[in-house]
Write a protein that holds these residues in place. Sequence first.
Motif, PDB file in Angstrom:
ATOM      1  N   ALA A 168       0.833  -1.199   0.000  1.00 28.57           N
ATOM      2  CA  ALA A 168       0.000   0.000   0.000  1.00 28.57           C
ATOM      3  C   ALA A 168       0.869   1.250   0.000  1.00 28.57           C
ATOM      4  O   ALA A 168       1.875   1.327   0.714  1.00 28.57           O
ATOM      5  CB  ALA A 168      -0.922  -0.007   1.220  1.00 28.57           C
ATOM      6  N   GLY A 169       0.488   2.222  -0.802  1.00 27.50           N
ATOM      7  CA  GLY A 169       1.235   3.470  -0.875  1.00 27.50           C
ATOM      8  C   GLY A 169       2.431   3.429  -1.801  1.00 27.50           C
ATOM      9  O   GLY A 169       3.197   4.402  -1.847  1.00 27.50           O
ATOM     10  N   SER A 170       2.598   2.339  -2.565  1.00 28.01           N
ATOM     11  CA  SER A 170       3.751   2.249  -3.459  1.00 28.01           C
ATOM     12  C   SER A 170       3.482   2.851  -4.832  1.00 28.01           C
ATOM     13  O   SER A 170       4.365   2.873  -5.679  1.00 28.01           O
ATOM     14  CB  SER A 170       4.168   0.787  -3.633  1.00 28.01           C
ATOM     15  N   GLY A 171       2.249   3.317  -5.078  1.00 27.72           N
ATOM     16  CA  GLY A 171       1.956   3.964  -6.352  1.00 27.72           C
ATOM     17  C   GLY A 171       2.620   5.323  -6.449  1.00 27.72           C
ATOM     18  O   GLY A 171       2.894   5.993  -5.444  1.00 27.72           O
ATOM     19  N   SER A 172       2.903   5.727  -7.674  1.00 20.26           N
ATOM     20  CA  SER A 172       3.588   6.996  -7.895  1.00 20.26           C
ATOM     21  C   SER A 172       3.298   7.483  -9.301  1.00 20.26           C
ATOM     22  O   SER A 172       2.753   6.762 -10.144  1.00 20.26           O
ATOM     23  CB  SER A 172       5.103   6.844  -7.684  1.00 20.26           C
ATOM     24  N   ALA A 173       3.670   8.718  -9.565  1.00 21.13           N
ATOM     25  CA  ALA A 173       3.506   9.265 -10.906  1.00 21.13           C
ATOM     26  C   ALA A 173       4.382   8.532 -11.908  1.00 21.13           C
ATOM     27  O   ALA A 173       4.013   8.374 -13.083  1.00 21.13           O
ATOM     28  CB  ALA A 173       3.843  10.759 -10.892  1.00 21.13           C
TER      29      ALA A 173
END
Length: 476
Positions: free
Chosen positions: A231-236
């Motif tokens: 969780a929270g590893s998404g990025s632009a």
Amino acid sequence: MRLSFLQPLLDHPGPWATVYFDPGQADESGAKRRELSVRDVCRTLEQQGADEATTEAVRADLTERSPAQDPAGRVLFATGGEVVLSHRLSRRPQSPSASWAPLPRLAPLLELSGQDPVCLVAYIDRTGADFQLREAGGRPQDSGHVEGEQWPVHRTATSDWSERHFQLKVENTWEHNAAQIAEALAAAHEESGADVVVLVGDPRERRSVHDKLPEEVKAVTVETERGGRAAGSGSAALEEAIENARQECLRRHIEQALDRFRAGRVGTDRPTDAVEGVPAMVDAARQHRIDTLLVRPGGPDLHQEMWAGPEPDQVAVRRTDAEALGDGSPAPVRADDALLRSAAATSADVLIIPFEEVSDDIPAGGLALVVRAECGIGRPGRPRTPVPARKGGACRGPRQQSGESAQGRRVEARTGGLLALRSAHTRRGGERPRAAGRRRRGRGPGRSRPAAGRGTGARPLLRRGRSHASGAEPPS
């Protein structure tokens, strides 16, 4: 781009009200402008001859829409007092537009809904994976997950020989989980029909999953080092990598279609796989042979007038040809709308050719087709081959057509007779017949002794002469 979602439009004869609508901003001033836009759309439909029931159905549907539901806008297709199809757009129309015509206005849909490939993203770690489906103009949707063995998945920090067994067990768990992820990913790809698959997550497990995928899935799969399953590893950077994978898939798909089109333009000495010009494309639409429809925006053939009936294959260049197809009241329509309806009826692929791809070997008219092969009488796609006759003009019998010779029939007759004889003896309780010259085995008078060295325990017979073991002469 597949137009299978337009199938509901094929069940209604029309005429059609087509509305491309932009909901505007989600504020007080945006709500006022949206109300005025709905009023203008309905007034335009009434001026063009739409019936009151269809106009009210469009008004009710647009009034209930909000910018939060359709941030980029929506297209409506209505007839007979009901909205038959409502589709979300991925790009905002420049301004709301409405039309009342014999056919749905489909050409603007190609540019406003986008032709971005459907993408299946797999977020992978060493214990499982989460799948996410991304379609053109829509929000990411969960497409399932898989969980493998949870222990042991972490190797120890020491490299002592006593830890060797545990280290191998951890690696076996990784391989087992990778096989489970690959199997689930292949099933999700088949169910979703995704054009491209993107693997995100742990480098080792990601590569192991890629190697275990079926060849047809592996051919459309790419990997990215950005992001992960946590969780929270998404990025632009991850979003950019996914978008690049989709655009690369689209570019490759367009190049393949253009290569097929160029290869199909081989001359007029034999039927070709590439068709250009409205008359030739109309003939292909009548025969349900549209495989890929190529559209270049701005071409003159797009708005050329042709005639169409209520069925997708009732199209013609001239009114008299349309009447010859069995329709008594054909209507004048645009060529792009009629061909797009025929493509939707046969689940054909539709591709927009970008302006930078336009060259001398692309039709200047803006419309072209890659057609399907004609089918013969027998199996679809494979013409039936007649069976040659024997000399003298007599047709072959069933056995000779299958290649069976007279000698083979004699062998079959002898074999069948022997089987029948054995069956008869068995039914009468008798002994099964033996082949000629075959000796009986076993004990009893008149039966031969077993040969030496066959596990019977009997001593081998000595030939006459001196024995090598004792040197004594055998008795006479």
